[in-house]
Design a protein around this motif. Structure first.
Motif, PDB file in Angstrom:
ATOM      1  N   THR A  29       0.830  -1.201   0.000  1.00 65.83           N
ATOM      2  CA  THR A  29       0.000   0.000   0.000  1.00 65.83           C
ATOM      3  C   THR A  29       0.864   1.252   0.000  1.00 65.83           C
ATOM      4  N   LEU A  30       1.933   1.245   0.788  1.00 63.66           N
ATOM      5  CA  LEU A  30       2.835   2.394   0.811  1.00 63.66           C
ATOM      6  C   LEU A  30       3.498   2.605  -0.546  1.00 63.66           C
ATOM      7  N   ALA A  31       3.881   1.524  -1.200  1.00 65.61           N
ATOM      8  CA  ALA A  31       4.474   1.632  -2.543  1.00 65.61           C
ATOM      9  C   ALA A  31       3.450   2.198  -3.519  1.00 65.61           C
ATOM     10  N   PHE A  32       2.213   1.741  -3.416  1.00 65.96           N
ATOM     11  CA  PHE A  32       1.128   2.219  -4.271  1.00 65.96           C
ATOM     12  C   PHE A  32       0.895   3.713  -4.047  1.00 65.96           C
ATOM     13  N   GLU A  33       0.887   4.146  -2.781  1.00 63.24           N
ATOM     14  CA  GLU A  33       0.696   5.561  -2.476  1.00 63.24           C
ATOM     15  C   GLU A  33       1.856   6.403  -3.006  1.00 63.24           C
ATOM     16  N   LYS A  34       3.060   5.863  -2.956  1.00 66.02           N
ATOM     17  CA  LYS A  34       4.233   6.581  -3.479  1.00 66.02           C
ATOM     18  C   LYS A  34       4.101   6.793  -4.986  1.00 66.02           C
ATOM     19  N   ILE A  35       3.650   5.772  -5.693  1.00 55.55           N
ATOM     20  CA  ILE A  35       3.450   5.888  -7.146  1.00 55.55           C
ATOM     21  C   ILE A  35       2.389   6.954  -7.424  1.00 55.55           C
ATOM     22  N   ASN A  36       1.285   6.934  -6.666  1.00 56.17           N
ATOM     23  CA  ASN A  36       0.245   7.957  -6.851  1.00 56.17           C
ATOM     24  C   ASN A  36       0.801   9.344  -6.594  1.00 56.17           C
ATOM     25  N   LYS A  37       1.649   9.467  -5.581  1.00 47.01           N
ATOM     26  CA  LYS A  37       2.246  10.755  -5.246  1.00 47.01           C
ATOM     27  C   LYS A  37       3.125  11.249  -6.393  1.00 47.01           C
ATOM     28  N   ASN A  38       3.807  10.334  -7.067  1.00 47.78           N
ATOM     29  CA  ASN A  38       4.652  10.707  -8.208  1.00 47.78           C
ATOM     30  C   ASN A  38       3.815  11.051  -9.435  1.00 47.78           C
ATOM     31  N   LEU A  39       2.691  10.401  -9.574  1.00 51.96           N
ATOM     32  CA  LEU A  39       1.852  10.586 -10.751  1.00 51.96           C
ATOM     33  C   LEU A  39       1.003  11.856 -10.661  1.00 51.96           C
ATOM     34  N   LYS A  40       0.466  12.140  -9.496  1.00 52.00           N
ATOM     35  CA  LYS A  40      -0.479  13.251  -9.329  1.00 52.00           C
ATOM     36  C   LYS A  40       0.026  14.585  -9.852  1.00 52.00           C
ATOM     37  N   PRO A  41       1.276  15.005  -9.550  1.00 51.48           N
ATOM     38  CA  PRO A  41       1.728  16.314 -10.036  1.00 51.48           C
ATOM     39  C   PRO A  41       1.935  16.369 -11.552  1.00 51.48           C
ATOM     40  N   GLN A  42       1.980  15.234 -12.194  1.00 45.80           N
ATOM     41  CA  GLN A  42       2.227  15.218 -13.633  1.00 45.80           C
ATOM     42  C   GLN A  42       0.945  15.309 -14.452  1.00 45.80           C
ATOM     43  N   LEU A  43      -0.193  15.257 -13.774  1.00 43.98           N
ATOM     44  CA  LEU A  43      -1.477  15.319 -14.473  1.00 43.98           C
ATOM     45  C   LEU A  43      -2.334  16.449 -13.904  1.00 43.98           C
ATOM     46  N   PRO A  44      -3.151  17.089 -14.743  1.00 46.44           N
ATOM     47  CA  PRO A  44      -4.117  18.049 -14.203  1.00 46.44           C
ATOM     48  C   PRO A  44      -5.036  17.340 -13.206  1.00 46.44           C
ATOM     49  N   SER A  45      -5.510  18.055 -12.182  1.00 46.99           N
ATOM     50  CA  SER A  45      -6.270  17.401 -11.108  1.00 46.99           C
ATOM     51  C   SER A  45      -7.484  16.635 -11.634  1.00 46.99           C
ATOM     52  N   GLY A  46      -8.209  17.200 -12.561  1.00 45.02           N
ATOM     53  CA  GLY A  46      -9.364  16.493 -13.128  1.00 45.02           C
ATOM     54  C   GLY A  46      -8.952  15.213 -13.841  1.00 45.02           C
ATOM     55  N   GLN A  74      -4.234  -7.712  -2.561  1.00 45.58           N
ATOM     56  CA  GLN A  74      -2.906  -7.721  -3.180  1.00 45.58           C
ATOM     57  C   GLN A  74      -3.028  -7.606  -4.700  1.00 45.58           C
ATOM     58  N   MET A  75      -3.997  -8.286  -5.270  1.00 39.49           N
ATOM     59  CA  MET A  75      -4.205  -8.217  -6.722  1.00 39.49           C
ATOM     60  C   MET A  75      -4.618  -6.801  -7.148  1.00 39.49           C
ATOM     61  N   ILE A  76      -5.491  -6.174  -6.376  1.00 39.82           N
ATOM     62  CA  ILE A  76      -5.948  -4.813  -6.688  1.00 39.82           C
ATOM     63  C   ILE A  76      -4.772  -3.838  -6.634  1.00 39.82           C
ATOM     64  N   ILE A  77      -3.979  -3.919  -5.580  1.00 42.40           N
ATOM     65  CA  ILE A  77      -2.821  -3.027  -5.441  1.00 42.40           C
ATOM     66  C   ILE A  77      -1.848  -3.238  -6.592  1.00 42.40           C
ATOM     67  N   GLY A  78      -1.587  -4.490  -6.934  1.00 38.66           N
ATOM     68  CA  GLY A  78      -0.689  -4.794  -8.046  1.00 38.66           C
ATOM     69  C   GLY A  78      -1.204  -4.255  -9.369  1.00 38.66           C
ATOM     70  N   CYS A  79      -2.502  -4.368  -9.583  1.00 44.20           N
ATOM     71  CA  CYS A  79      -3.116  -3.855 -10.818  1.00 44.20           C
ATOM     72  C   CYS A  79      -2.939  -2.344 -10.916  1.00 44.20           C
ATOM     73  N   HIS A  80      -3.280  -1.621  -9.846  1.00 46.81           N
ATOM     74  CA  HIS A  80      -3.110  -0.167  -9.840  1.00 46.81           C
ATOM     75  C   HIS A  80      -1.650   0.211 -10.065  1.00 46.81           C
ATOM     76  N   ASN A  82       0.750  -1.463 -11.566  1.00 52.05           N
ATOM     77  CA  ASN A  82       1.166  -1.721 -12.955  1.00 52.05           C
ATOM     78  C   ASN A  82       0.646  -0.650 -13.910  1.00 52.05           C
ATOM     79  N   LEU A  83      -0.615  -0.271 -13.753  1.00 57.02           N
ATOM     80  CA  LEU A  83      -1.187   0.753 -14.639  1.00 57.02           C
ATOM     81  C   LEU A  83      -0.534   2.119 -14.412  1.00 57.02           C
ATOM     82  N   ASN A  84      -0.321   2.473 -13.151  1.00 51.70           N
ATOM     83  CA  ASN A  84       0.316   3.760 -12.863  1.00 51.70           C
ATOM     84  C   ASN A  84       1.745   3.806 -13.385  1.00 51.70           C
ATOM     85  N   ARG A  85       2.481   2.712 -13.221  1.00 46.56           N
ATOM     86  CA  ARG A  85       3.856   2.666 -13.736  1.00 46.56           C
ATOM     87  C   ARG A  85       3.874   2.794 -15.267  1.00 46.56           C
ATOM     88  N   ALA A  86       2.912   2.153 -15.920  1.00 45.63           N
ATOM     89  CA  ALA A  86       2.839   2.253 -17.378  1.00 45.63           C
ATOM     90  C   ALA A  86       2.568   3.697 -17.807  1.00 45.63           C
TER      91      ALA A  86
END
Length: 97
Positions: A29-46, A74-80, A82-86
């Motif tokens: 979950t922490l790894a997933f949140e870190k990826i979201n944190k990296n992704l969020k500033p690169q996209l407009p909020s909407g 675990q499957m849900i976190i892995g799916c998110h 993978n998609l965020n990394r892509a």
């Protein structure tokens, strides 16, 4: 071994297993949140909010077969993840690693 001792040993083993699973899920979950944190500033909020909704829908449907199982989260976190990394990979410019 008495029945009482066997039950206590079984409880201890179950608790140990549950703690290991919780620890692994916390790490994921922490790894997933870190990826979201990296992704969020690169996209407009909407766009980021829409991306989160699309990945939630996609991952829920893609992992539906595991919904009643112990590995569903675990499957849900892995799916998110993978998609965020892509998406992060696609957002990088030419020549960036």
């Amino acid at each position: 071994m008495s029945t009482s001792a066997a039950k206590n040993l079984m409880r201890k083993n179950v608790l140990t297993f549950q703690l290991k699973i919780q620890s692994r899920l916390t790490t994921e979950t922490l790894a997933f949140e870190k990826i979201n944190k990296n992704l969020k500033p690169q996209l407009p909020s909407g766009t980021f909010d829409r991306w989160k909704q699309i990945t939630n829908d996609f991952c829920s449907k893609g992992c539906a077969a595991y919904r009643q199982g112990t590995i569903y989260r675990q499957m849900i976190i892995g799916c998110h993840d993978n998609l965020n990394r892509a998406l992060l990979k696609e957002l990088k410019g030419l020549g960036e690693n």
